[in-house]
Scaffold this motif. Structure first.
Motif, PDB file in Angstrom:
ATOM      1  N   ALA A 137     -46.714  44.629  47.552  1.00 26.75           N
ATOM      2  CA  ALA A 137     -47.279  45.883  47.029  1.00 26.75           C
ATOM      3  C   ALA A 137     -48.579  45.612  46.268  1.00 26.75           C
ATOM      4  CB  ALA A 137     -46.276  46.577  46.132  1.00 26.75           C
ATOM      5  N   ALA A 138     -48.549  44.563  45.416  1.00 24.46           N
ATOM      6  CA  ALA A 138     -49.747  44.207  44.637  1.00 24.46           C
ATOM      7  C   ALA A 138     -50.882  43.772  45.575  1.00 24.46           C
ATOM      8  CB  ALA A 138     -49.424  43.089  43.662  1.00 24.46           C
ATOM      9  N   SER A 139     -50.546  42.984  46.600  1.00 20.81           N
ATOM     10  CA  SER A 139     -51.552  42.499  47.552  1.00 20.81           C
ATOM     11  C   SER A 139     -52.141  43.648  48.370  1.00 20.81           C
ATOM     12  CB  SER A 139     -50.952  41.457  48.497  1.00 20.81           C
ATOM     13  OG  SER A 139     -50.631  40.301  47.779  1.00 20.81           O
ATOM     14  N   GLU A 140     -51.281  44.611  48.770  1.00 26.48           N
ATOM     15  CA  GLU A 140     -51.781  45.772  49.537  1.00 26.48           C
ATOM     16  C   GLU A 140     -52.768  46.585  48.700  1.00 26.48           C
ATOM     17  OE1 GLU A 140     -48.183  47.728  50.704  1.00 26.48           O
ATOM     18  OE2 GLU A 140     -47.915  46.460  52.488  1.00 26.48           O
ATOM     19  N   GLN A 141     -52.421  46.744  47.401  1.00 23.94           N
ATOM     20  CA  GLN A 141     -53.318  47.456  46.484  1.00 23.94           C
ATOM     21  C   GLN A 141     -54.662  46.720  46.384  1.00 23.94           C
ATOM     22  OE1 GLN A 141     -53.373  50.229  45.130  1.00 23.94           O
ATOM     23  NE2 GLN A 141     -54.481  50.171  43.173  1.00 23.94           N
ATOM     24  N   GLU A 142     -54.588  45.392  46.280  1.00 27.59           N
ATOM     25  CA  GLU A 142     -55.823  44.560  46.172  1.00 27.59           C
ATOM     26  C   GLU A 142     -56.665  44.695  47.447  1.00 27.59           C
ATOM     27  OE1 GLU A 142     -57.219  39.962  45.231  1.00 27.59           O
ATOM     28  OE2 GLU A 142     -55.197  40.326  45.988  1.00 27.59           O
TER      29      GLU A 142
END
Length: 344
Positions: free
Chosen positions: A167-172
């Motif tokens: 989720a954090a990587s997709e946001q990034e």
């Protein structure tokens, strides 16, 4: 790390779209050729590298370079000084002074060409290299960094194992993608300005051609005037190393830009003058002659002359081949052939 892995072929790379790639290569190509044309124009206008460096240094110091005589002006000054030393009343001295004055005029035209070309052609080209292209380079570098950030984020997303990390990587990836797209748009808009740069440089090129045309037309006119002043010298001035004095001098074609000048230059009428003088010497007749230059009599046996006046000339037996007898009303005396144009 992303950059290194790309170079080693261990990471994928987001490619720029074809339109942006084409714009980038057009900008690079424009920069390369603009620099080459600019540098070679500088060499053409100022062949002396030391003078170019001096002008560059003064320009950087924001001071005016000291005014020096250019090559044609220097040659002109030497010719005028030599002519005065040999005597303006002598044929050679007079011709040197006339040539020197023409060289100085060409020197002035040279200065005008350099000045006009610098303002209208070289400066806009330099402004592009040092201004617009530097901005393009800076924004392109930013685009490269944004792309590396985006691809590094994509790599992290691929490697993310747990849901939170994903989720954090997709946001990034979303953030870096939007920053990359924005930077690509800025770069594209700047690069599309290269077409208007070409249009501007085309106008500058026209100005440069105009300046050169003016310069060559001026030089041509100066030389045409000089040739007319020197053109009536007899063949002794042409025949070097005992070559035949009747060798015709080729006529010179006039460029079409000089509408005021005739369609072609007449060839120097030396052979005509020579044959006219020979005819006069072998007969006991007289001819009218137009005086080409002022002449101060060296002694009482000679006749002083004024440019453009018409006098009567004839030969007397045993007379030096470079002289004729001249008559003006009741005045008479020896006159140098080189100062005359025989009339029909």
């Amino acid at each position: 790390l992303q950059f290194t892995e790309e170079k080693l072929g261990q990471a994928e790379k987001t490619e720029l779209d074809a339109h942006l790639e084409n714009l980038l290569s057009k900008a690079e190509c424009t920069k390369l050729w603009t620099e080459k044309i600019m540098k070679q124009t500088e060499v053409l206008l100022q062949p002396n590298p030391n003078a170019r460096i001096e002008e560059f240094v003064y320009e950087k110091l924001d001071r005016k370079a000291p005014s020096r005589m250019n090559n044609p002006e220097l040659l002109g000054q030497y010719m005028i000084d030599a002519g005065n030393e040999f005597g303006p009343g002598t044929a050679y001295g007079n011709a040197l002074i006339k040539c020197g004055e023409t060289q100085k005029r060409i020197g002035t035209a040279d200065r005008e060409l350099i000045q006009t070309s610098a303002i209208n052609f070289l400066t806009p080209l330099r402004n592009f290299i040092e201004g617009d292209y530097k901005t393009i380079t800076k924004e392109r570098k930013l685009l490269q960094n944004k792309r590396l950030d985006l691809d590094a984020a994509k790599t992290r997303l691929k490697k993310a194992k747990v849901a939170e990390a994903r989720a954090a990587s997709e946001q990034e990836v979303r953030i870096t993608q939007s920053e990359f797209d924005r930077q690509a748009e800025i770069t594209r808009l700047l690069l599309e300005g290269i077409s208007s740069t070409h249009a501007h440089h085309l106008r500058c090129l026209n100005d440069f051609v105009e300046a050169q045309m003016t310069y060559y037309a001026q030089c041509y006119q100066y030389m045409l005037d000089l040739q007319k002043q020197l053109g009536s010298f007899p063949s002794t001035f042409l025949s070097n190393n005992n070559q035949s004095s009747t060798t015709p001098v080729q006529s010179v074609s006039t460029p079409s830009v000089l509408a005021s000048a005739s369609a072609s230059l007449p060839s120097v009428s030396n052979s005509v003058v020579t044959s006219g003088v020979s005819e006069l010497k072998s007969s006991s007749g007289s001819r009218k002659a137009r005086v080409l230059y002022d002449y101060d009599a060296a002694n009482s046996s000679e006749l002083s002359l004024l440019a453009d006046e018409v006098i009567t000339v004839y030969s007397i037996p045993g007379m030096d081949s470079d002289w004729l007898m001249g008559e003006r009303g009741s005045q008479k005396g020896k006159v140098p052939i080189t100062y005359l144009e025989l009339l029909n």
